[in-house]
Design an enzyme around this catalytic site. Structure first.
Site, PDB file in Angstrom:
ATOM      1  N   GLY A  76       0.775  -1.251   0.000  1.00 58.00           N
ATOM      2  CA  GLY A  76       0.000   0.000   0.000  1.00 58.00           C
ATOM      3  C   GLY A  76       0.794   1.282   0.000  1.00 58.00           C
ATOM      4  N   LYS A  78     -15.089   0.098   5.768  1.00 51.96           N
ATOM      5  CA  LYS A  78     -14.281   0.047   6.997  1.00 51.96           C
ATOM      6  C   LYS A  78     -14.996  -0.751   8.086  1.00 51.96           C
ATOM      7  CE  LYS A  78     -10.719   2.409   5.533  1.00 51.96           C
ATOM      8  NZ  LYS A  78      -9.589   1.650   4.978  1.00 51.96           N
ATOM      9  N   ALA A  96     -12.240   3.389  -3.754  1.00 55.08           N
ATOM     10  CA  ALA A  96     -13.633   3.480  -4.210  1.00 55.08           C
ATOM     11  C   ALA A  96     -13.652   4.491  -5.347  1.00 55.08           C
ATOM     12  CB  ALA A  96     -14.551   3.935  -3.084  1.00 55.08           C
ATOM     13  N   THR A 130      -3.233  12.338   2.036  1.00 53.99           N
ATOM     14  CA  THR A 130      -2.594  11.316   1.195  1.00 53.99           C
ATOM     15  C   THR A 130      -3.459  11.231  -0.063  1.00 53.99           C
ATOM     16  OG1 THR A 130      -3.997   9.571   2.062  1.00 53.99           O
ATOM     17  CG2 THR A 130      -1.920   9.935   3.231  1.00 53.99           C
ATOM     18  N   LEU A 131      -3.071  10.389  -1.023  1.00 48.61           N
ATOM     19  CA  LEU A 131      -3.907  10.245  -2.229  1.00 48.61           C
ATOM     20  C   LEU A 131      -5.298   9.744  -1.861  1.00 48.61           C
ATOM     21  CD1 LEU A 131      -1.535   8.610  -4.883  1.00 48.61           C
ATOM     22  CD2 LEU A 131      -2.380  10.964  -4.823  1.00 48.61           C
ATOM     23  N   ALA A 132      -5.350   8.611  -1.135  1.00 48.03           N
ATOM     24  CA  ALA A 132      -6.644   8.032  -0.766  1.00 48.03           C
ATOM     25  C   ALA A 132      -7.392   8.968   0.181  1.00 48.03           C
ATOM     26  CB  ALA A 132      -6.460   6.664  -0.117  1.00 48.03           C
ATOM     27  N   SER A 164       2.150   8.265   1.685  1.00 50.89           N
ATOM     28  CA  SER A 164       1.332   7.102   2.073  1.00 50.89           C
ATOM     29  C   SER A 164       1.576   6.724   3.528  1.00 50.89           C
ATOM     30  CB  SER A 164       1.671   5.880   1.211  1.00 50.89           C
ATOM     31  OG  SER A 164       1.324   6.099  -0.125  1.00 50.89           O
ATOM     32  N   ILE A 165       0.505   6.336   4.207  1.00 52.66           N
ATOM     33  CA  ILE A 165       0.624   5.858   5.591  1.00 52.66           C
ATOM     34  C   ILE A 165       1.557   4.642   5.636  1.00 52.66           C
ATOM     35  CG2 ILE A 165      -0.671   4.685   7.416  1.00 52.66           C
ATOM     36  CD1 ILE A 165      -3.001   6.628   6.795  1.00 52.66           C
ATOM     37  N   TYR A 167     -17.940  10.340   4.080  1.00 53.80           N
ATOM     38  CA  TYR A 167     -17.084   9.147   3.970  1.00 53.80           C
ATOM     39  C   TYR A 167     -17.849   8.022   3.244  1.00 53.80           C
ATOM     40  CZ  TYR A 167     -13.049   6.342   5.383  1.00 53.80           C
ATOM     41  OH  TYR A 167     -11.901   5.576   5.386  1.00 53.80           O
TER      42      TYR A 167
HETATM   43  N1  LIG Z   1      -5.353   9.281   4.877  1.00 49.79           N
HETATM   44  C1  LIG Z   1      -6.221   9.175   5.861  1.00 49.79           C
HETATM   45  O1  LIG Z   1      -6.712  10.185   6.391  1.00 49.79           O
HETATM   46  C2  LIG Z   1      -6.611   7.811   6.389  1.00 49.79           C
HETATM   47  C3  LIG Z   1      -7.230   7.723   7.650  1.00 49.79           C
HETATM   48  C4  LIG Z   1      -7.593   6.471   8.128  1.00 49.79           C
HETATM   49  C5  LIG Z   1      -7.366   5.337   7.360  1.00 49.79           C
HETATM   50  N2  LIG Z   1      -6.750   5.465   6.144  1.00 49.79           N
HETATM   51  C6  LIG Z   1      -6.515   4.229   5.368  1.00 49.79           C
HETATM   52  O2  LIG Z   1      -5.132   4.039   5.211  1.00 49.79           O
HETATM   53  C7  LIG Z   1      -4.925   3.186   4.086  1.00 49.79           C
HETATM   54  C8  LIG Z   1      -3.834   3.774   3.212  1.00 49.79           C
HETATM   55  O3  LIG Z   1      -4.293   4.971   2.630  1.00 49.79           O
HETATM   56  P1  LIG Z   1      -3.387   6.283   2.519  1.00 49.79           P
HETATM   57  O4  LIG Z   1      -4.149   7.371   3.174  1.00 49.79           O
HETATM   58  O5  LIG Z   1      -2.005   6.005   2.928  1.00 49.79           O
HETATM   59  O6  LIG Z   1      -3.466   6.611   0.948  1.00 49.79           O
HETATM   60  P2  LIG Z   1      -2.596   6.038  -0.276  1.00 49.79           P
HETATM   61  O7  LIG Z   1      -3.351   6.455  -1.500  1.00 49.79           O
HETATM   62  O8  LIG Z   1      -1.206   6.465  -0.159  1.00 49.79           O
HETATM   63  O9  LIG Z   1      -2.680   4.450  -0.092  1.00 49.79           O
HETATM   64  C9  LIG Z   1      -3.726   3.669  -0.637  1.00 49.79           C
HETATM   65  C10 LIG Z   1      -3.055   2.489  -1.317  1.00 49.79           C
HETATM   66  O10 LIG Z   1      -4.015   1.542  -1.808  1.00 49.79           O
HETATM   67  C11 LIG Z   1      -3.434   0.981  -2.977  1.00 49.79           C
HETATM   68  N3  LIG Z   1      -4.430   0.290  -3.809  1.00 49.79           N
HETATM   69  C12 LIG Z   1      -5.598   0.782  -4.293  1.00 49.79           C
HETATM   70  N4  LIG Z   1      -6.190  -0.162  -5.066  1.00 49.79           N
HETATM   71  C13 LIG Z   1      -5.376  -1.258  -5.050  1.00 49.79           C
HETATM   72  C14 LIG Z   1      -5.443  -2.537  -5.645  1.00 49.79           C
HETATM   73  N5  LIG Z   1      -6.459  -2.893  -6.452  1.00 49.79           N
HETATM   74  N6  LIG Z   1      -4.440  -3.418  -5.431  1.00 49.79           N
HETATM   75  C15 LIG Z   1      -3.397  -3.081  -4.637  1.00 49.79           C
HETATM   76  N7  LIG Z   1      -3.266  -1.871  -4.035  1.00 49.79           N
HETATM   77  C16 LIG Z   1      -4.260  -0.973  -4.245  1.00 49.79           C
HETATM   78  C17 LIG Z   1      -2.844   2.198  -3.687  1.00 49.79           C
HETATM   79  O11 LIG Z   1      -1.927   1.803  -4.689  1.00 49.79           O
HETATM   80  C18 LIG Z   1      -2.196   2.924  -2.518  1.00 49.79           C
HETATM   81  O12 LIG Z   1      -0.868   2.490  -2.358  1.00 49.79           O
HETATM   82  C19 LIG Z   1      -6.286   3.036   3.407  1.00 49.79           C
HETATM   83  O13 LIG Z   1      -6.891   1.835   3.843  1.00 49.79           O
HETATM   84  C20 LIG Z   1      -7.051   4.219   3.958  1.00 49.79           C
HETATM   85  O14 LIG Z   1      -8.474   4.035   3.930  1.00 49.79           O
HETATM   86  C21 LIG Z   1      -6.362   6.666   5.637  1.00 49.79           C
END
Ligand SMILES: NC(=O)c1ccc[n+]([C@@H]2O[C@H](COP(=O)([O-])OP(=O)(O)OC[C@H]3O[C@@H](n4cnc5c(N)ncnc54)[C@H](O)[C@@H]3O)[C@@H](O)[C@H]2O)c1
Length: 275
Positions: A13, A170, A103, A201-203, A19-20, A163
């Site tokens: 990820g 989730k 999504a 982040t992107l997501a 990215s987290i 959301y």
């Molecule tokens: N950013 C926030 O505020 C936040 C808060 C709580 C939870 N999260 C969760 O943290 C996690 C990481 O998100 P982020 O914020 O680091 O953003 P991010 O966009 O950096 O990471 C999301 C990752 O999902 C991967 N991904 C998407 N579709 C995929 C697929 N089909 N196959 C493999 N990989 C796939 C992307 O390539 C990306 O690396 C997610 O589950 C997100 O819901 C984010």
């Protein structure tokens, strides 16, 4: 000696340096751990291989980043190939991070009541089911005292308008964590989730975190947003021996936001605006 000295694992990820998953991996590697990484596959017509390049820009220069391979979690044969690669480089692994969600933007923007059938299926497959698929494929190469962690958000516990469909994903993911923890407990494999406050982040941006940042700064007991570094440390904690004995847990790293039963100090702001 670092707390991850001698430990090996898989990080799923990382999209870029915001990215987290990267924050968690950086902490682990600084503490002596070795990591394998995946990137979203590039389209054949993308000759610049943008997805791979963005992740490679993070991992280059890190001696403890041992490999980088493509992964689309919708494809079981791709997941199996990643596990084969992991086994051939590391043998058994001690930790696995699942930090993946997706999504369609249209479905994220819509009221939940209007979520499309295909959009729901896609979001659930990538954001929730994939933890089951990856865990099942990885269980044979996980050492007897190992840990899996995934990333979740409070929008799966309570309604967080905006959301939308991701909140439902989730909620499913949180339940999956508890059931997998039960299944894998006898093997000594722990499964937990880290519930992070909003981070750019992107997501995160796709899910509308920008508008949440001010809310957390006013409502959370700490009176501020959390940082990438804090999430990195907390994620590493769940993947380390320091959290031995913890499984099936949703750990909140959100400045205490989830503990609030009222808008808290945000009320002062509202009252000041009204007077
Ligand atoms: N950013 C926030 O505020 C936040 C808060 C709580 C939870 N999260 C969760 O943290 C996690 C990481 O998100 P982020 O914020 O680091 O953003 P991010 O966009 O950096 O990471 C999301 C990752 O999902 C991967 N991904 C998407 N579709 C995929 C697929 N089909 N196959 C493999 N990989 C796939 C992307 O390539 C990306 O690396 C997610 O589950 C997100 O819901 C984010």
């Amino acid at each position: 000696m670092g707390q991850f000295e001698g430990k090996k694992g898989l990080i799923l990820g990382v999209a870029n340096d915001r990215s987290i998953a990267w924050a968690i991996a950086e902490f682990i590697m600084r503490e002596g751990g070795e990591c394998g990484f995946t990137h979203l596959p590039d389209a054949p017509e993308d000759l610049k291989r943008k997805n791979r390049r963005r992740v490679a820009q993070c991992t280059e220069g890190y001696e403890r980043a041992k490999f980088l391979v493509p992964l689309d979690v919708r494809d079981d044969s791709n997941i199996a190939a990643v596990m084969d690669q992991t086994a051939s480089v590391f043998g058994k692994i001690d930790f696995l991070l699942h930090s993946i969600a997706y999504a369609d933007r249209e479905d994220l923007k819509r009221d939940t009541v209007e979520t499309s059938r295909d959009g729901f299926r896609l979001a659930m497959e990538i954001s929730a089911y994939s933890l089951i698929a990856v865990t099942n494929a990885a269980k044979g190469i996980m050492s007897e005292r190992s840990a899996i962690a995934t990333m979740t958000y409070f929008g799966g516990e309570k309604c967080v308008p905006g959301y939308n469909v991701m909140g439902i994903c989730k909620a499913a993911l949180d339940a999956i964590v508890r059931y997998l923890a039960h299944d894998l407990g006898p093997r000594g494999i722990r499964v937990n989730a880290l519930s992070a406050g909003p981070l750019k982040t992107l997501a995160g941006s796709a899910a509308g975190v920008g508008s949440m940042l001010g809310l957390y700064a006013h409502m959370a007991p700490l009176g501020r947003n959390i940082t990438h570094e804090e999430v990195g440390k907390a994620g590493a904690f769940l993947l380390s021996d320091h959290s031995d004995g913890i499984t099936g847990e949703i750990l909140h790293i959100d400045g205490g936001y989830n503990a609030m039963g009222s808008p808290g100090r945000l009320l002062d702001v509202i009252h000041a605006a009204q007077s």
